[in-house]
Scaffold this motif. Structure first.
Motif, PDB file in Angstrom:
ATOM      1  N   UNK A 295     -11.967   7.359   3.368  1.00  0.00           N
ATOM      2  CA  UNK A 295     -12.737   7.764   2.120  1.00  0.00           C
ATOM      3  C   UNK A 295     -12.550   6.604   1.168  1.00  0.00           C
ATOM      4  N   UNK A 296     -11.496   5.989   0.992  1.00  0.00           N
ATOM      5  CA  UNK A 296     -11.341   4.855   0.323  1.00  0.00           C
ATOM      6  C   UNK A 296     -12.540   3.945   0.272  1.00  0.00           C
ATOM      7  N   UNK A 306      -7.566  -2.156  -4.265  1.00  0.00           N
ATOM      8  CA  UNK A 306      -6.284  -1.581  -5.048  1.00  0.00           C
ATOM      9  C   UNK A 306      -5.480  -0.664  -4.124  1.00  0.00           C
ATOM     10  N   UNK A 307      -6.063   0.081  -3.209  1.00  0.00           N
ATOM     11  CA  UNK A 307      -5.327   1.038  -2.302  1.00  0.00           C
ATOM     12  C   UNK A 307      -4.539   0.130  -1.157  1.00  0.00           C
ATOM     13  N   UNK A 311      -0.484   0.331  -0.434  1.00  0.00           N
ATOM     14  CA  UNK A 311      -0.263   0.669   0.788  1.00  0.00           C
ATOM     15  C   UNK A 311       0.919  -0.425   1.482  1.00  0.00           C
ATOM     16  N   UNK A 312       0.556  -1.803   1.052  1.00  0.00           N
ATOM     17  CA  UNK A 312       1.489  -2.777   1.443  1.00  0.00           C
ATOM     18  C   UNK A 312       2.659  -2.770   0.474  1.00  0.00           C
ATOM     19  N   UNK A 313       2.659  -2.428  -0.587  1.00  0.00           N
ATOM     20  CA  UNK A 313       4.058  -2.284  -1.424  1.00  0.00           C
ATOM     21  C   UNK A 313       4.595  -0.963  -0.846  1.00  0.00           C
ATOM     22  N   UNK A 345      -5.979  -7.436   2.543  1.00  0.00           N
ATOM     23  CA  UNK A 345      -4.795  -7.563   3.428  1.00  0.00           C
ATOM     24  C   UNK A 345      -4.211  -8.878   3.811  1.00  0.00           C
ATOM     25  N   UNK A 346      -5.002  -9.600   4.088  1.00  0.00           N
ATOM     26  CA  UNK A 346      -4.918 -10.878   4.505  1.00  0.00           C
ATOM     27  C   UNK A 346      -4.170 -11.828   3.198  1.00  0.00           C
ATOM     28  N   UNK A 347      -4.695 -11.611   1.835  1.00  0.00           N
ATOM     29  CA  UNK A 347      -4.272 -12.298   0.763  1.00  0.00           C
ATOM     30  C   UNK A 347      -3.010 -11.732   0.258  1.00  0.00           C
TER      31      UNK A 347
END
Ligand code: CP3
Length: 354
Positions: A295-296, A306-307, A311-313, A345-347
């Motif tokens: 849903x994001x 931002x989500x 998640x990566x953090x 995600x790549x950046x």
């Protein structure tokens, strides 16, 4: 077969060092893409699309042409297996899958047999071979199957269900008959996944969409145990590389420790669990794949970015994370938001692999 140019997904699934976090999305080829709808219209129906290797190859590649994804997933459906068992799959427009002959009678359950994938699912294996040729080593191809229990839910109900009344009646009234179905399904899924691996699938995923609707005890006995059996029977190596396996139980986040112990390389996560705490719980046993709320992507490019950062953090430093959604992408998603997500995600992810 040509060498794999981008093996980031395979490495992350095995928790080997990577330069960035790989990303793919469940249902990445689907109705949110106008080009998918066009090919589906040419095929005539969703099932005709699944059964035509040329067109299945075409739609498998469509999301890769738009987004910098790190994997292709075979375009097919989990319900081709019960269809090959003779249950008669069809789709009612706007309502989802149905079976002409749901599995309710004891005699029918006793007659159930695992299909020979080469004889009865050859069109899927043809699609796998053709997709591998078309990919030409760009990214790995993921094969998949439904879990024995999730397939049984559709086989017994004969359609999607909100309460699994018939399946759970069988579970508590005649557990012996449900076990009999699950034994056949485990054989069928093992043979089917091995045939996909033989045809060129470089990783495999088991979709246990409905295992999370069971009690903890019933989950272990009727879903997890049979996924363990499938994993025990899988070919683990092909073309000189390990073929990583992922199991995904939607609604299974309370049971990650149990799932991590059955011999898979990675767990798929829905969005109900914090990725950091999931990582602490499974330790170095398995990699994790997930778990953005689909849903994001309805919220816009900014929300997606931002989500993704959050998640990566939450996963933190190091390998062992494959970025994905917590369930299939919504058909109402705007493709531009998917671009924003994949690019974010790549950046942002190389910083976690420094
Ligand atoms: O991820 C991918 O891009 C690969 C293709 C894929 C599809 N289905 C294509 C599909 C995969 C991996 C599946 C798995 C699947 N199918 C699951 C497990 C994962 C999950 O979503 O929980 C289940 C339960 C099914 C059964 C199924 N197939 C249902 C319930 C439906 C109808 C729901 C819907 O979205 O309409 C399908 C149809 C389906 N499977 C579509 C696609 C792209 C939409 C069909 C269409 O084009 O009309």
């Amino acid at each position: 077969m040509s060498a794999l140019k981008n093996d980031t997904l395979l490495r992350a699934l095995l928790r080997e060092p990577v330069a960035y976090t790989p990303v793919w999305l469940m249902r990445q080829a689907g109705r949110y893409l106008p080009e998918y709808n066009a090919t589906r219209a040419r095929a005539g129906s969703f099932l005709a699309l699944c059964r035509n290797p040329d067109l299945a190859t075409e739609v498998t590649l469509q999301p890769l042409a738009r987004f910098a994804l790190d994997a292709a997933i075979l375009f097919s459906d989990i319900l081709t297996v019960p269809d090959a068992m003779g249950l008669g799959l069809y789709f009612v427009e706007g309502e989802g899958p149905r079976f002409e002959r749901p599995l309710r009678e004891e005699w029918a359950i006793r007659d159930l047999r695992a299909p020979d994938p080469v004889a009865h699912l050859g069109y899927v294996l043809d699609a796998v071979r053709q997709i591998r040729r078309a990919l030409d080593g760009a990214v790995p191809l993921i094969g998949f199957s439904g879990s024995p229990y999730t397939l049984a839910c559709y086989m017994v109900e004969g359609e999607s269900s909100s309460d699994f009344r018939h399946t759970k009646t069988l579970l508590y009234r005649r557990p012996d008959l449900l076990h009999r179905i699950l034994e056949v399904n485990a054989r069928a899924v093992t043979d089917y996944l091995n045939a996909q691996i033989e045809a060129g699938a470089q990783a495999v995923m088991i979709f246990d969409t409905w295992g999370g609707a069971l009690t903890p005890h019933a989950y272990r006995e009727f879903s997890l145990a049979y996924m363990g059996r499938v994993l025990d029977g899988l070919k683990r190596e092909r073309e000189g590389r390990r073929v990583p396996s992922v199991i995904f139980t939607k609604g299974g986040s309370l049971w990650l420790e149990d799932m991590a112990a059955i011999g898979c390389d990675a767990l798929g996560l829905d969005w109900s669990v914090d990725l950091g705490s999931a990582r602490r719980r499974v330790g170095d046993k398995v990699a994790l794949q997930g778990n953005l709320d689909p849903a994001v992507l309805l919220g816009g490019a900014q929300a997606a970015e931002s989500e993704a950062a959050r998640l990566l953090a939450a996963y933190g430093q190091g390998s062992g994370h494959v970025f994905n959604l917590g369930h299939g992408i919504s058909q109402y998603t705007v493709p531009e938001n998917v671009s924003a997500l994949v690019d974010a995600v790549r950046r942002l992810s190389p910083a976690y692999h420094a």
